[in-house]
Design a protein around this motif. Sequence first.
Motif, mmCIF file in Angstrom:
data_model
loop_
_atom_site.group_PDB
_atom_site.id
_atom_site.type_symbol
_atom_site.label_atom_id
_atom_site.label_comp_id
_atom_site.label_asym_id
_atom_site.label_seq_id
_atom_site.Cartn_x
_atom_site.Cartn_y
_atom_site.Cartn_z
ATOM 1 N N MET A 1 -0.777 -0.636 -4.340
ATOM 2 C CA MET A 1 -2.117 -0.046 -4.275
ATOM 3 C C MET A 1 -1.963 1.388 -3.809
ATOM 4 S SD MET A 1 -5.462 0.154 -4.216
ATOM 5 C CE MET A 1 -6.239 -1.477 -4.255
ATOM 6 N N LEU A 2 -2.408 2.329 -4.632
ATOM 7 C CA LEU A 2 -2.292 3.745 -4.308
ATOM 8 C C LEU A 2 -3.521 4.196 -3.535
ATOM 9 C CD1 LEU A 2 -1.046 4.870 -7.833
ATOM 10 C CD2 LEU A 2 0.355 4.432 -5.811
ATOM 11 N N TYR B 1 -2.230 0.055 -8.979
ATOM 12 C CA TYR B 1 -3.680 0.274 -9.093
ATOM 13 C C TYR B 1 -4.022 1.564 -8.378
ATOM 14 C CZ TYR B 1 -8.705 -0.372 -8.816
ATOM 15 O OH TYR B 1 -10.064 -0.191 -8.926
ATOM 16 N N ASN B 2 -4.774 2.418 -9.038
ATOM 17 C CA ASN B 2 -5.131 3.715 -8.477
ATOM 18 C C ASN B 2 -6.427 3.621 -7.683
ATOM 19 O OD1 ASN B 2 -5.357 6.413 -7.865
ATOM 20 N ND2 ASN B 2 -5.869 7.074 -9.927
ATOM 21 N N GLY B 3 -6.279 3.563 -6.363
ATOM 22 C CA GLY B 3 -7.457 3.519 -5.505
ATOM 23 C C GLY B 3 -7.841 4.880 -4.948
ATOM 24 N N ALA C 1 0.854 -1.190 0.000
ATOM 25 C CA ALA C 1 0.000 0.000 0.000
ATOM 26 C C ALA C 1 0.888 1.237 0.000
ATOM 27 C CB ALA C 1 -0.913 0.006 1.219
ATOM 28 N N VAL C 2 0.633 2.151 -0.929
ATOM 29 C CA VAL C 2 1.403 3.392 -1.014
ATOM 30 C C VAL C 2 0.448 4.558 -0.811
ATOM 31 C CG1 VAL C 2 2.868 4.852 -2.457
ATOM 32 C CG2 VAL C 2 3.088 2.373 -2.578
ATOM 33 N N VAL C 3 0.688 5.355 0.217
ATOM 34 C CA VAL C 3 -0.212 6.452 0.580
ATOM 35 C C VAL C 3 0.200 7.724 -0.154
ATOM 36 C CG1 VAL C 3 -1.133 7.843 2.458
ATOM 37 C CG2 VAL C 3 -0.608 5.411 2.843
ATOM 38 N N VAL D 1 -2.829 12.290 -9.741
ATOM 39 C CA VAL D 1 -1.468 11.870 -9.407
ATOM 40 C C VAL D 1 -1.355 10.350 -9.543
ATOM 41 C CG1 VAL D 1 0.267 11.744 -7.572
ATOM 42 C CG2 VAL D 1 -1.096 13.819 -7.867
ATOM 43 N N GLY D 2 -2.372 9.655 -9.025
ATOM 44 C CA GLY D 2 -2.388 8.197 -9.137
ATOM 45 C C GLY D 2 -2.407 7.734 -10.576
ATOM 46 N N GLU D 3 -3.145 8.444 -11.426
ATOM 47 C CA GLU D 3 -3.219 8.085 -12.840
ATOM 48 C C GLU D 3 -1.855 8.213 -13.517
ATOM 49 O OE1 GLU D 3 -6.512 7.074 -14.712
ATOM 50 O OE2 GLU D 3 -6.106 6.380 -12.669
#
Length: 336
Positions: A206-207, A229-231, A177-179, A216-218
Amino acid sequence: MDEIQPPSAIKVLIIRLSSIGDIVLTTPVIRAVKEQVPGVELHFLTKTSNEQVVACNPHIDKLHLYNAQETQSVMEELKAEHFDFIVDLQGNHRSRQVIRKLHVPSSTFPKVNFKKWLCVSLKLNFLPDVHIVDRYFEAVVGLNVHNDHKGLEFYIPENQEFDEDDLPMVFEDGFVAVVLAGQHLTKRIPVQKIIEIGSILHKPIMLLGGKDVFEVGEEIVAELGERAYNGCGKYTLYHSCSILKQADSVITGDTGLMHIAAAFDKPTAVLWGNTIPEFGMYPYMPGHRTNFRNFEVCPLVCRPCSKLGFKKCPRKHFKCMNNMPAVEVADWINKF
């Protein structure tokens, strides 16, 4: 601090209005008061926006919600409870205002704002080598309560647990998991740094974050493909926390989710930007200090530049994050 001798039954109010991480850091005090004060009826006051952080905490008998626009109604509600003692873990003008209006014996913890100012403004570090959780416990000495060193807690309703079957297939063998979240940009891990780290990790990422960091996630997904994966903006707080709970490890900045990861005892790499661990708010994992690691760019004469953060780097170079050793971070996470 006012000392009291607890009777056989006592009604206690704990105040911590904000923010998510700071409220999670109060959970050892909440648990200790409930378990160590005989017959205690424990109430908790926080902002309406932070209700979910403690709504399911089994040690709290009653939750009160503070709304700055409707202070009169909450004060009437609190006065009707006739508290015996107030534990102020906020220590600001709003919490002091509540105490003054209730006319109840109270205690608080030692704040180190002036020492933080010296550290930020003059780079003179006189900060105590004490975690804020341990400073919080100084507020309950009068109740004969001590730190049980069991760590932080965060409770997720059973019907709000994230179904791991809803994760992408590539995540079935584990993930990191990346915050991306963070109220202040200077606490957030830059896009390019996450791409660097993610390309070296053994497992996909997992963002996590709000809608404000979706784009930013995209950008990260565009570079890493199915390894990310952009959560961001897709999950509730409970779902995001449930995903943290299921992750093999966590990479984060100085954020509220960092403390929730610590509550789940997750191996956590913390990348420190404008703030420093010496402020006393690093992951609290008593007995498991090897389960997290602080990563900092040192020496860097401009750090810390704020005790909170900025919308952009005051020096315009953001070296505290841009110079972070990506390989070192990834290698440490890959151990897990």
